[in-house]
Design a protein around this motif. Structure first.
Motif, short mmCIF file in Angstrom:
data_model
loop_
_atom_site.label_atom_id
_atom_site.label_comp_id
_atom_site.label_asym_id
_atom_site.label_seq_id
_atom_site.Cartn_x
_atom_site.Cartn_y
_atom_site.Cartn_z
N ALA A 15 43.65 44.12 53.56
CA ALA A 15 42.59 43.32 52.94
C ALA A 15 41.73 44.14 52.00
CB ALA A 15 41.73 42.69 54.03
N LYS A 16 41.42 45.37 52.40
CA LYS A 16 40.62 46.24 51.53
C LYS A 16 41.34 46.51 50.21
CE LYS A 16 38.26 48.77 55.25
NZ LYS A 16 38.13 50.10 55.89
N LEU A 17 42.61 46.83 50.30
CA LEU A 17 43.38 47.10 49.09
C LEU A 17 43.42 45.88 48.18
CD1 LEU A 17 46.35 49.04 50.72
CD2 LEU A 17 44.76 49.98 49.05
N LEU A 18 43.60 44.70 48.77
CA LEU A 18 43.68 43.49 47.97
C LEU A 18 42.33 43.13 47.35
CD1 LEU A 18 46.03 41.45 50.29
CD2 LEU A 18 46.59 42.47 48.07
N ALA A 19 41.27 43.29 48.11
CA ALA A 19 39.95 43.01 47.56
C ALA A 19 39.65 43.93 46.38
CB ALA A 19 38.89 43.17 48.65
N SER A 20 40.04 45.19 46.51
CA SER A 20 39.86 46.13 45.41
C SER A 20 40.69 45.71 44.20
CB SER A 20 40.27 47.53 45.86
OG SER A 20 40.17 48.45 44.80
N ALA A 21 41.91 45.26 44.47
CA ALA A 21 42.78 44.83 43.37
C ALA A 21 42.20 43.64 42.63
CB ALA A 21 44.17 44.50 43.91
N ILE A 22 41.63 42.69 43.36
CA ILE A 22 41.01 41.53 42.73
C ILE A 22 39.83 41.95 41.86
CG2 ILE A 22 39.72 39.40 43.18
CD1 ILE A 22 41.46 39.12 45.75
N GLN A 23 39.00 42.82 42.41
CA GLN A 23 37.84 43.31 41.66
C GLN A 23 38.28 44.00 40.38
OE1 GLN A 23 34.70 43.14 41.73
NE2 GLN A 23 33.89 44.95 40.69
N GLN A 24 39.25 44.85 40.47
CA GLN A 24 39.67 45.63 39.31
C GLN A 24 40.38 44.77 38.28
OE1 GLN A 24 41.75 49.18 40.46
NE2 GLN A 24 40.18 49.77 41.94
N SER A 25 41.17 43.80 38.72
CA SER A 25 41.86 42.94 37.76
C SER A 25 40.86 42.12 36.97
CB SER A 25 42.87 42.03 38.48
OG SER A 25 42.21 41.21 39.42
N ARG A 26 39.76 41.70 37.62
CA ARG A 26 38.73 40.96 36.89
C ARG A 26 38.00 41.87 35.91
NH1 ARG A 26 36.61 37.20 42.01
NH2 ARG A 26 38.38 35.77 41.92
N SER A 27 37.82 43.13 36.30
CA SER A 27 37.19 44.08 35.38
C SER A 27 38.06 44.29 34.14
CB SER A 27 36.97 45.42 36.08
OG SER A 27 36.09 45.29 37.16
N LEU A 28 39.37 44.28 34.34
CA LEU A 28 40.29 44.45 33.21
C LEU A 28 40.50 43.16 32.43
CD1 LEU A 28 43.24 46.67 34.56
CD2 LEU A 28 41.50 47.30 32.91
N GLY A 29 40.14 42.02 33.03
CA GLY A 29 40.44 40.75 32.41
C GLY A 29 41.91 40.42 32.47
N ASP A 30 42.61 40.93 33.49
CA ASP A 30 44.05 40.76 33.62
C ASP A 30 44.34 39.63 34.60
OD1 ASP A 30 46.82 41.01 34.08
OD2 ASP A 30 46.76 43.16 33.68
N LYS A 31 44.55 38.41 34.07
CA LYS A 31 44.74 37.24 34.92
C LYS A 31 46.03 37.33 35.73
CE LYS A 31 42.27 34.04 31.85
NZ LYS A 31 42.40 32.80 31.04
N ARG A 32 47.07 37.88 35.15
CA ARG A 32 48.34 37.98 35.84
C ARG A 32 48.20 38.86 37.09
NH1 ARG A 32 54.05 38.03 33.45
NH2 ARG A 32 52.93 37.26 31.64
N ALA A 33 47.56 40.01 36.92
CA ALA A 33 47.37 40.91 38.05
C ALA A 33 46.45 40.28 39.09
CB ALA A 33 46.81 42.25 37.57
N GLU A 34 45.43 39.58 38.64
CA GLU A 34 44.51 38.93 39.57
C GLU A 34 45.22 37.86 40.38
OE1 GLU A 34 40.32 36.40 39.64
OE2 GLU A 34 41.05 37.25 37.74
N ALA A 35 46.10 37.10 39.71
CA ALA A 35 46.86 36.06 40.41
C ALA A 35 47.72 36.66 41.51
CB ALA A 35 47.72 35.28 39.42
N TYR A 36 48.35 37.78 41.20
CA TYR A 36 49.22 38.46 42.17
C TYR A 36 48.41 38.94 43.38
CZ TYR A 36 53.06 41.57 43.65
OH TYR A 36 54.07 42.20 44.33
N ALA A 37 47.23 39.49 43.11
CA ALA A 37 46.38 39.97 44.21
C ALA A 37 45.84 38.82 45.04
CB ALA A 37 45.24 40.81 43.64
#
Length: 929
Positions: free
Chosen positions: A418-440
């Motif tokens: 869960a920690k890894l995924l929450a971090s991934a969601i946060q970072q994908s939004r910082s990058l503006g990367d919708k594809r990566a955010e969807a995966y997370a």
């Protein structure tokens, strides 16, 4: 801290920065709510917010790279400038620079950001460069920048913007002096071809890359020519033209031979090797990669040595040579100068160790990887790292790792994921990367699913689905639709679940080629395995559909369930060949069954988790079904034991006992209906391990099934242009091998082949024969091209396997792989082969899915019907069966299925060959007419 830097990078104001930090806190506390007990949760929340967020955001990156790293992104279009294109500027330093109006600097920053996987920021910077070049009026550099912008848009799934940018680029270049812009024009066309292939326009992509090849030739750019040819091979293959793809790659190999050793040559050879690996030509792939490694070593290029070793590791892994693969990965780490390549190698090594449950080695490797992954810059790659490693942790938690009783592993839990995924969601939004955010979001929703928090899981899944759809990421979309279907099913929303599963299957159908062909489209960082990621979607969907009947058979639902199982079988074949393989005009089986005078019934057994369902089509009747409550494990256990006993001539009693149980599952409930309807032929569309069994050997307690019915198998619910053979003059090309070729000593001599061929001739079939040293692939192809044969009869050893590379027949020179069957049997301008007979072949021992190779051989050859043996039989009884079959086929107006039936009965009645091991192995696949 990484995220703080990211906020400054994007030039966000303080309000935006606070909003992002607030998001991080909310996601962190959300994870605490799910995975920590109440008191622990309270203590965590009582921490200072700053400390909690810092703890959350300092988690390591774990970057799992997919096995097949084939042709990468096209070379970015180059622009003449004062900036050194090979400079290794730090990403953080680059994006922390003050805003510049120098377009050359902006372009270089955009390239570095693209290479780092920061595609949204790359688009932003390249857009600035475009505006600056427009103000300067430098159309040549503007065109190159626009093509690079198109490439970045493609990574974000923004097809319309990508199309607009590349069109504008090419329009500008066409107005320039041709001699000035030759290289840039070719590179822009490269990028246009990539976009066309991504959008499913494979013919247009092929034409574009053929044009690119000619331009590179004019510019005397051999590496560009090679790259264009490799791209063309990909386009040929995406259209289903495997032979043209192979021929094009052979041209690449020939082109490279004439070139002197250079960095460009070692890179091109590596690309060739990677492409051949995906095509399944593992031997030629290894040869190209070994040559690439040799040149890299001679040139003492550490990066290229490491990259070639890494590809060789992937080749060995594909061939199931795990120890060799690990050795290559270890050499990669020692030799490579690229930190990313080192990590990729270590992570692939880790995957192999986990597969083999080598927990001590896994534990020692993890800290080494973690120490390097912590240093990865923020990018899409690092986001996928969070997600993929979280999935690995889930495997650790739910798998057999706990059986190791290792304290390290016992400390791993869902909260780590869960920690890894929450971090991934946060970072994908910082990058503006919708594809990566969807995966997370998909993976975090999956964790909620595990904890049975359905509402939260649905919310996250729907968020991810909206993002995946908006960013044109079908490989993520289908998995989110599948996940949503499971969640709705769990909450008893059956109609909603069916709709979600339908959407997932539709998306998979649209991906049918992309999943197996366009590896550049389906993101390599997304973990993908057919048996884990695709097959369950179809099976669960069928189970849900059948369950929705609530005990009241519904013909529309039965038809939909049946069609879905066929779609699964076609997807299996596509995955087997790594290409979409079934093409052409087809006729539905139901249409044939309902025709006048039809006496064939079709049975569709479907193996589900807790039951065996059989859908039945009897002439002039609606679909019906019956089921047996039995677990999938029990079904498969009995089928494996029965298959093992069937090859033993002395095991008749146990075979009858076990095969009667299968008979009871499949046929007993409809015995009387079949008799009343006058059915004389049964056509089976078999599922799973049932395909490894001959239906002829099923036993009703008194008789074998073959004593009552002619029997045929179908790969799917449709036949290619079916028509009977009996009205045609029979012309056969026969080819045989009495002794196995050198290196294949495990195969016994086939001394009765002459008798087998004599029987065909005596039956009145016109034959042309190739024996022993004349039986070579080139001779076989030449004969089929020169004359119209409606029968090809091959008396030679062969093996069917669930692995493409292990499915072959033998000729005088060695192996003919099943992937080459289409070039052998589908000569241009010639009549299609009506019947292919493979009289001495067998399914691979111990391979529960080996019949997939048999189905693949039938499909690849393009023959309307194929007769083959599931295991090798005494060659004298084979000669007897073959002679009887052709006599029956030639004697009168009977179907191919009936001719097989009568030939089998003759063996069954023979005192030496009455055991099922002799007569039941022969199966007819395809058109039974």
């Amino acid at each position: 801290m990484v995220m703080a830097k990211t906020t400054r990078i994007f030039g966000a104001n303080s309000v935006k920065a606070k909003r992002q930090k607030g998001l991080g806190r909310r996601v962190f506390f959300l994870c605490c709510r799910i995975f920590y007990p109440f008191r622990v949760r309270q203590s965590l929340i009582l921490e200072t917010k700053k400390t909690a967020l810092a703890h959350f955001l300092s988690l390591p990156f774990y970057f799992l790279i997919a096995l097949l790293c084939i042709i990468g992104s096209p070379v970015l279009a180059k622009v003449p400038s004062s900036i050194n294109p090979s400079s290794q500027l730090s990403i953080n330093r680059l994006i922390s620079l003050a805003v510049t109006t120098d377009p050359a600097s902006l372009l270089q920053q955009g390239k570095v950001l693209y290479s780092a996987g920061n595609f949204a920021k790359a688009v932003e910077v390249l857009q600035q460069a475009v505006q600056a070049y427009k103000q300067q009026g430098d159309n040549l550099k503007l065109a190159a920048t626009l093509s690079n912008l198109s490439l970045a848009y493609q990574q974000l799934g923004a097809w319309s913007q990508a199309q607009q940018a590349i069109t504008e680029s090419l329009d500008l270049l066409k107005r320039q002096d041709k001699n000035q812009n030759l290289q840039i024009f070719a590179q822009s066309l490269d990028i246009q071809g990539r976009l066309q292939l991504a959008m499913g326009q494979s013919e247009a992509a092929l034409a574009t890359w053929q044009q690119t090849e000619e331009i590179y030739k004019q510019a005397d750019n051999q590496s560009g020519v090679v790259r264009s040819l490799i791209n063309q091979a990909q386009a040929w293959r995406s259209q289903g033209f495997y032979p043209r793809a192979v021929k094009t790659l052979a041209q690449v190999s020939q082109t490279l031979k004439s070139q002197p050793d250079s960095i460009e040559k070692t890179v091109s050879l590596r690309s060739l090797g990677d492409a051949l690996l995906v095509l399944g030509d593992l031997k030629k792939s290894r040869q190209a990669l070994e040559e690439s490694l040799r040149i890299a070593q001679n040139l003492q290029s550490g990066a290229d040595i490491g990259a070639s070793l890494f590809s060789l590791g992937n080749n060995a892994r594909k061939q199931q040579e795990k120890q060799q693969a690990i050795a290559y990965y270890q050499q990669t780490v020692a030799a490579s100068s690229s930190p990313l390549t080192k990590i990729q190698a270590q992570l692939n090594q880790l995957g192999l160790l986990i597969e083999d449950q080598q927990w001590a080695k896994v534990q020692s490797l993890l800290p080494l990887i973690e120490s390097q992954l912590n240093q990865l810059p923020l990018s899409r790659a690092s986001i996928y790292a969070h997600v993929n490693f979280s999935q690995s942790l889930a495997k650790v938690k739910s798998g057999v790792l706990q059986a190791s009783r290792n304290n390290y592993y016992s400390g791993l839990s869902t909260k780590d994921s869960a920690k890894l995924l929450a971090s991934a969601i946060q970072q994908s939004r910082s990058l503006g990367d919708k594809r990566a955010e969807a995966y997370a979001l998909k993976s975090l929703g999956g964790l909620y699913e595990e904890t049975r928090q359905w509402s939260e899981a649905q919310d996250l899944t729907r968020q991810g689905l909206a993002l995946a759809q908006s960013s044109n990421a079908p490989e993520i979309t289908y998995s989110l639709e599948w996940q949503l279907g499971r969640l709705l099913w769990a909450t008893k929303d059956i109609n909603g679940a069916i709709a979600a599963y339908d959407a997932a299957v539709d998306t998979l159908q649209s991906l049918r080629r992309d999943l197996v062909v366009n590896k550049d489209i389906v993101n390599q960082d997304i973990q993908f395995n057919f048996r884990d990621s695709v097959e369950p979607v179809y099976r669960q969907s069928v189970e849900l559909l059948l369950q929705s009947q609530q005990g009241k058979p519904n013909e529309k639902i039965l038809e939909k369930a049946r069609d879905r199982i066929e779609a699964l079988q076609l997807a299996e074949l596509d995955d087997f060949f790594q290409e979409a393989c079934l093409q052409g005009q087809k006729v539905a089986l139901d249409e044939l069954v309902d025709q006048n005078n039809s006496k064939a019934a079709i049975l569709y057994p479907i193996i589900l988790r807790d039951e065996l369902q059989v859908i039945v089509k009897i002439p002039k009747q609606s679909l019906q079904s019956h089921s047996t409550k039995i677990s999938q494990a029990e079904v498969e256990k009995l089928l494996v034991e029965l298959r093992r006993n069937l090859v033993n001539p002395t095991a008749t009693k146990i075979v009858q006992t076990q095969s009667q149980e299968v008979y009871n599952w499949l046929l007993k409930p409809i015995e009387s209906q079949l008799q009343k309807s006058g059915v004389d032929t049964l056509v089976f569309v078999l599922d799973g391990p049932l395909r490894n069994l001959p239906m002829a050997a099923l036993y009703d307690g008194q008789q074998y099934l073959v004593e009552k019915y002619a029997i045929a198998l179908s790969v799917g619910l449709q036949l290619l242009d079916p028509k009977p053979l009996v009205k045609q003059q029979l012309r056969a090309l026969t080819a045989g091998l009495t002794q196995p070729p050198p290196g294949f000593t495990k195969f016994a001599p086939l001394l009765a082949i002459k008798s087998e061929f004599d029987g065909i001739t005596k039956a009145g079939v016109a034959t042309t024969s190739l024996m022993d040293r004349n039986f070579k692939k080139k001779n076989l192809e030449s004969e089929i091209s020169a004359a119209s044969f409606n029968i090809v009869h091959l008396a030679t050893h062969g093996q069917f396997s669930s692995r493409l590379e292990d499915t072959f027949i033998l000729d005088f020179d060695g192996q003919i792989n099943v992937k080459d069957f289409d070039t052998l049997f589908r000569s241009q301008g010639k009549t299609i082969v009506e019947l292919l007979v493979l009289s001495a072949c067998q399914t691979a021992a111990g391979d529960s899915r080996a019949a997939l190779g048999l189905a693949g051989a039938a499909v690849r050859a393009g023959a309307r019907s194929t007769i083959a043996s599931l295991w090798q039989i005494d060659d004298e009884s084979t000669a007897m069966f073959v002679s009887a079959f052709y006599r029956e086929l030639k004697s009168g107006k009977i179907t191919k299925a009936e001719a097989v039936h009568r030939a089998q009965l003759q063996l069954l009645k023979h005192p030496n060959y009455h055991a099922p091991s002799f007569w039941s192995a022969y199966v007819l696949i395809g058109n039974w007419l």
